[in-house]
Design an enzyme around this catalytic site. Sequence first.
Site, PDB file in Angstrom:
ATOM      1  N   LYS A  81       0.575  -1.287  -0.120  1.00 47.91           N
ATOM      2  CA  LYS A  81      -0.037  -0.004  -0.333  1.00 47.91           C
ATOM      3  C   LYS A  81       0.858   1.438   0.243  1.00 47.91           C
ATOM      4  CE  LYS A  81      -1.360   1.885   3.525  1.00 47.91           C
ATOM      5  NZ  LYS A  81      -1.170   2.492   4.924  1.00 47.91           N
TER       6      LYS A  81
ATOM      7  N   HIS B  28      -7.161  -0.803   5.925  1.00 47.02           N
ATOM      8  CA  HIS B  28      -6.870  -1.983   8.012  1.00 47.02           C
ATOM      9  C   HIS B  28      -8.184  -2.704   8.113  1.00 47.02           C
ATOM     10  CE1 HIS B  28      -2.595  -1.338   6.237  1.00 47.02           C
ATOM     11  NE2 HIS B  28      -2.351  -0.675   7.168  1.00 47.02           N
TER      12      HIS B  28
HETATM   13  C1  BG6 Z   1       0.756   1.457   7.618  1.00 50.77           C
HETATM   14  C2  BG6 Z   1       0.828   3.198   8.005  1.00 50.77           C
HETATM   15  O1  BG6 Z   1       0.181   0.678   7.144  1.00 50.77           O
HETATM   16  O2  BG6 Z   1      -0.211   1.164   9.293  1.00 50.77           O
HETATM   17  C3  BG6 Z   1       0.817   3.418   9.264  1.00 50.77           C
HETATM   18  O3  BG6 Z   1       1.218   3.662   7.182  1.00 50.77           O
HETATM   19  C4  BG6 Z   1       0.212   3.190  10.350  1.00 50.77           C
HETATM   20  O4  BG6 Z   1       0.595   4.703   9.713  1.00 50.77           O
HETATM   21  C5  BG6 Z   1       0.806   1.813  10.878  1.00 50.77           C
HETATM   22  O5  BG6 Z   1       1.669   3.939  11.578  1.00 50.77           O
HETATM   23  C6  BG6 Z   1       0.056   0.896  11.649  1.00 50.77           C
HETATM   24  O6  BG6 Z   1       0.655  -0.432  11.588  1.00 50.77           O
HETATM   25  P1  BG6 Z   1       0.559  -1.313  12.699  1.00 50.77           P
HETATM   26  O7  BG6 Z   1       0.719  -2.775  12.493  1.00 50.77           O
HETATM   27  O8  BG6 Z   1       1.907  -0.427  13.699  1.00 50.77           O
HETATM   28  O9  BG6 Z   1      -0.395  -1.440  13.436  1.00 50.77           O
END
Ligand code: BG6
Length: 484
Positions: free
Chosen positions: A148, A240
């Site tokens: 992404k 997400h």
């Molecule tokens: C990423 C985003 O896809 O996911 C980030 O671009 C974010 O901004 C991150 O901090 C969060 O991932 P995780 O696994 O730390 O919850």
Amino acid sequence: MVSRVIPVDTFDLVIFGGTGDLARRKIFPGLYRRFMAGQMNADSRIIGAARAKNSDEQFRAMIHDSLLEFVPKDRQDDKVIEAFLARIDYVSIDAKEESGWTKLKSTVRANVVRAFYFSVAPALFGDLAERLHAHAITDATSRVVVEKPFGRDLATAKALNATLAKYFAETQIYRIDHYLGKETVQNLMAVRFANILFEPIWKAQYIDHVQITVAETVGVDGRGAYYDKSGAMRDMVQNHMMQLLCLIAMEPPYHFDPDAVRDEKLKVIRALEPVTVNDIVRGQYLAGGGEGGYIEHSENPNSKTESYVALRVNVANWRWKGTPFYLRTGKRLRARYSEIAITFKEPPHSIFDDAKGWKANVLVIRLQPNEGMNLMVMIKEPGPGGMRLMQVPLDMTFADALGQDAEDVPDAYERLIMDVIRGNQTLFMRGDEVEAAWAWTDPIIQGWEARGDKPQDYDAGSSGPEDALMLLHKDGRRWREIKG
Ligand code: BG6
């Protein structure tokens, strides 16, 4: 607990953007751990590809440093590291020029699984795909992995899909959403579809509402330029959080099979109602705790980009009519805390006098920290003194329940990269799914842009903007606490 590791077939994995941040932080450490576990065999190879002129030795030294930085100390084993580094090569290559492609062709073996990881800006996807194809480095059995952001709206996502489709079949394209690789996220499907317990009550008739929270303590430091063009809606919700919502809301697929699962997720996305302006709250964090505010990290002093967003989302189908899904995510919040909380309705009739003691059953699925599940149930308060009720958690923290050390829980990337090699697309987004997600997201973003809405300020270290509380209060509900 000893986990069962099934080795994958021999592979050559080419990582474009091999010197980049994602490769150093996630991809190589993840591969090292799979190598250590015995899942990546000693004949498989990883080929870093990037513009910089590195020798194999220089690149291995760089990866060595990354492993020392990003792999937990007690998982660093000199012998294993040495053997792992010996599996790594480097090709200096330019996506837009001819240099390096002949060398890459001679480096990649024809008789093993070939996967190409585009850990680069999406603007380069087309160039890479075209050159791989022109030099006959890929064929109909090769796989391509893309990161992404997959577009920034429906039009750009469609263009990316069209570009990739010129050179690869959909069954060859692995669009990563790393949330799908998280253990607890996969557990959502196991909990729903491997137990009879929940499915009969998994519907509006019994579920009052669902809250999905992804709270982060980090700010946008160092990513201001990217983030300012993105914001929480594009960065977290469109992908997400949408995936989490789909896994909770979808119908049981007929089989745990890539298309069966993705067909059901797609139906959920298509059933999402448009979100009205009263059902959105956007925020931007202020300076605090010794760090600058969002504005200081942005290149635009008048930026209206949101670092927080909360939404009330309705899924318009038989199962969910009348049960809202509340989504919130933000940076620089009180704690790093992600959970899905499913709040059930009241029993139809209470036989007990102690009405005060009653609380709704809640199934909490914690993504981080301390991955696990909690089911809040009512019991009798122990001891004499009549029938008084109290609520207790049935707690299942996976690490405790499975006798695991938290470090044993694989990182999302470990699982996903092995799935690419296995050729299993179940945990990857299909092109139509991504487009449907943008088709729902676009009007929401266009709405606030057209109105010129400014996000509300919120304090760093808080739970987000005040108005986000109202989003639930007006429905007679409240957010769960973001626990520090
Ligand atoms: C990423 C985003 O896809 O996911 C980030 O671009 C974010 O901004 C991150 O901090 C969060 O991932 P995780 O696994 O730390 O919850």
